[in-house]
Enzyme design. Structure first.
Site, short mmCIF file in Angstrom:
data_model
loop_
_atom_site.label_atom_id
_atom_site.label_comp_id
_atom_site.label_asym_id
_atom_site.label_seq_id
_atom_site.Cartn_x
_atom_site.Cartn_y
_atom_site.Cartn_z
N TYR A 41 33.26 32.30 19.61
CA TYR A 41 34.69 32.60 19.77
C TYR A 41 35.22 31.82 20.96
CZ TYR A 41 36.92 35.88 16.69
OH TYR A 41 37.56 36.43 15.62
N GLU A 43 38.91 31.86 21.81
CA GLU A 43 40.36 32.11 21.88
C GLU A 43 40.91 31.60 23.21
OE1 GLU A 43 40.93 36.28 21.24
OE2 GLU A 43 40.98 36.06 19.07
N ASP A 188 56.06 15.52 9.12
CA ASP A 188 54.78 16.01 8.60
C ASP A 188 54.09 14.82 7.93
OD1 ASP A 188 52.72 17.04 7.10
OD2 ASP A 188 53.87 18.73 6.29
N THR A 214 47.59 17.07 8.55
CA THR A 214 46.25 17.55 8.22
C THR A 214 45.28 16.50 8.73
OG1 THR A 214 46.30 16.39 6.11
CG2 THR A 214 47.00 18.69 6.09
N LYS A 217 43.16 14.29 4.75
CA LYS A 217 43.66 13.40 3.68
C LYS A 217 43.30 11.96 4.05
CE LYS A 217 46.83 17.03 2.33
NZ LYS A 217 48.22 17.49 2.18
N ARG A 223 38.65 19.57 6.80
CA ARG A 223 39.90 20.25 6.43
C ARG A 223 40.48 20.92 7.67
NH1 ARG A 223 39.63 19.54 1.37
NH2 ARG A 223 41.75 20.25 1.08
C1 LIG Z 1 48.73 18.67 2.21
C2 LIG Z 1 50.00 18.87 2.91
C3 LIG Z 1 50.19 19.94 3.81
C4 LIG Z 1 49.31 21.15 3.93
O1 LIG Z 1 48.06 21.08 4.09
P1 LIG Z 1 47.09 22.34 3.94
O2 LIG Z 1 46.01 21.96 4.88
O3 LIG Z 1 46.71 22.39 2.51
O4 LIG Z 1 47.82 23.55 4.38
C5 LIG Z 1 51.37 19.99 4.54
N1 LIG Z 1 52.30 19.06 4.39
C6 LIG Z 1 52.17 18.04 3.53
C7 LIG Z 1 53.26 17.04 3.44
C8 LIG Z 1 51.03 17.91 2.75
O5 LIG Z 1 50.92 16.93 1.89
#
Ligand SMILES: *Cc1c(COP(=O)(O)O)cnc(C)c1O
Length: 403
Positions: A41, A43, A188, A214, A217, A223
């Site tokens: 942990y 936090e 984002d 994220t 990707k 993840r």
């Molecule tokens: C994949 C994605 C997310 C979210 O990712 P998670 O880890 O699945 O919550 C947020 N914004 C965009 C634009 C994405 O393509």
């Protein structure tokens, strides 16, 4: 469970993975993620924890923060969000009041993400959401229309960034629109983070108020999510993440993020990112030559959106037929969509994972021709069987883990 993982390993090894949001991690990332860092942990933040025994976790989180700041050129980084959605949630929580404030974002059917204000997501339930889309002729963002809408809506936050947009995004234009209406701008970059880090796509860090992403990707890490911002927002972002929205950080994931960021800082990663785009553009040319209509006419990044509406088949049917051939893609809505998100008129195809396996332009031409053959007649099971054999034969020759 061991047998299930073995089966999944074979599926990944023997198939062609073209889901635009997926990738394959290195052994080093996998090793960090599967380590004893999960046992603790932690936090709080480095130097200010709510548990004893965090000295090495402090080092791990500082390493991850320093590396991601270097990678994107950020003043402040928070590497604790468990996912991209939670990174977005923390930014919203830090600047918007639930039930009061308005936000603007790209509509889901035209490329946006659930966490950008869909009515089925917390974001759509907690805030008043106004969405923009693409120009239906060019199928690209119309910044003039976004600006006009922003003046009318007067949002607190303008979100840019997408999950299914094949073209470059002008982050500077979005920040200027936000500045003009006294709103915050959040970019984002979940999908394109790896391209931004490598300088293949413009990097919004230092340009917009908040960057969220994220790590799993194009960036090719575990993840998870992270947030970048200027020093002036550091404290409110950190508070919004913990204790605002999460409990203990996933320290094994943060360790793996640190490994991923180090990999992305290497010159070989820049080559990888360049190859992702080259591969997508090569495949786009083959698909286009085969008579498939590509949304916006092509791609600037890692993904291609095929409009199947002139083929008389749905995205769902195409996804299933390609799946039987060992080619994994996902159905996707397209601009001007008239089918449900469970059926759709489009397919989204991405090259990050196949590029991680070391495949280049010639393999992309082969894969593009396979896709065209299957989509020519999705009921022709003998063609599908034949393609499936060729897919396995080729895919199994490439490593599952990038160097
Ligand atoms: C994949 C994605 C997310 C979210 O990712 P998670 O880890 O699945 O919550 C947020 N914004 C965009 C634009 C994405 O393509």
């Amino acid at each position: 469970m061991a047998r299930i993982i073995e089966s999944e390993t074979l599926r990944q090894l023997n198939g062609v993975e073209l889901i635009a949001s997926e990738n394959l991690v290195s052994r080093a990332v996998l090793e960090a993620m599967g380590s004893i860092m999960t046992n603790k942990y932690a936090e709080g933040y480095p130097g200010k924890r709510y548990y004893g025994g965090c000295e090495f976790h402090d080092q791990a989180e500082n390493l991850a923060r320093d590396r991601v700041k270097e990678l994107f050129g950020a003043e402040h980084a928070n590497v604790q969000p468990h996912s991209g959605t939670q990174a977005n949630m923390a930014v919203y929580f830090s600047v918007m009041q639930c039930g009061v404030d308005r936000m603007m974002s790209m509509s889901l059917t035209q490329g946006g993400h659930l966490s950008h204000g869909s009515p089925v997501s917390f974001s759509g339930k907690m805030y008043e959401v106004h969405q923009y889309g693409v120009d239906l002729t060019s199928e690209t963002l119309d910044y003039g229309a976004v600006e006009e809408q922003a003046r009318r809506v007067k949002p607190k936050v303008i979100v840019c960034g997408a999950s299914a947009y094949p073209r470059e995004i002008d982050f500077k234009a979005f920040q200027e629109i936000a500045d003009g209406v006294d709103a915050y701008c959040m970019a984002d970059i979940a999908h394109i983070a790896g391209l931004c880090a490598a300088g293949i796509h413009p990097n919004p860090t230092g340009v917009v108020d908040f960057v969220t992403s994220t790590t799993h990707k194009t960036l090719r890490g575990p993840r998870g999510g992270f947030i970048l911002c200027g020093e002036e927002y550091a404290q409110s972002i950190d508070k919004a993440v913990f204790p605002g929205m999460q409990g203990g950080p996933l320290m094994h994931t943060i360790a793996a993020k640190a490994v991923c960021f180090a990999e992305a800082l290497r010159p070989t990663y820049r080559e990888y990112a360049r190859q992702i785009v080259l591969n997508a553009q090569t495949m786009a040319t083959v698909l286009d030559d085969a008579g498939l209509r590509l949304v916006s006419g092509g791609t600037d990044n890692h993904l291609i959106l095929i409009d199947l509406s002139n083929r008389g088949i749905t995205g769902l049917e195409a996804e299933e037929a390609l799946g039987r051939a060992g080619i994994t893609v996902n159905k996707n809505t397209i601009p001007n969509e008239n089918r449900s998100p469970f059926v759709t008129s489009g397919l989204r195809i991405g090259t990050p994972a196949v590029t991680s396996r070391g495949m280049k332009e010639s393999e992309m031409r082969t894969i593009g021709r396979w896709i065209a053959r299957v989509l020519e007649d999705i009921t022709n099971e003998s063609v599908i069987r034949q393609v499936a054999g060729e897919v396995t034969e080729m895919a199994s020759r490439y490593p599952l883990h990038p160097e």
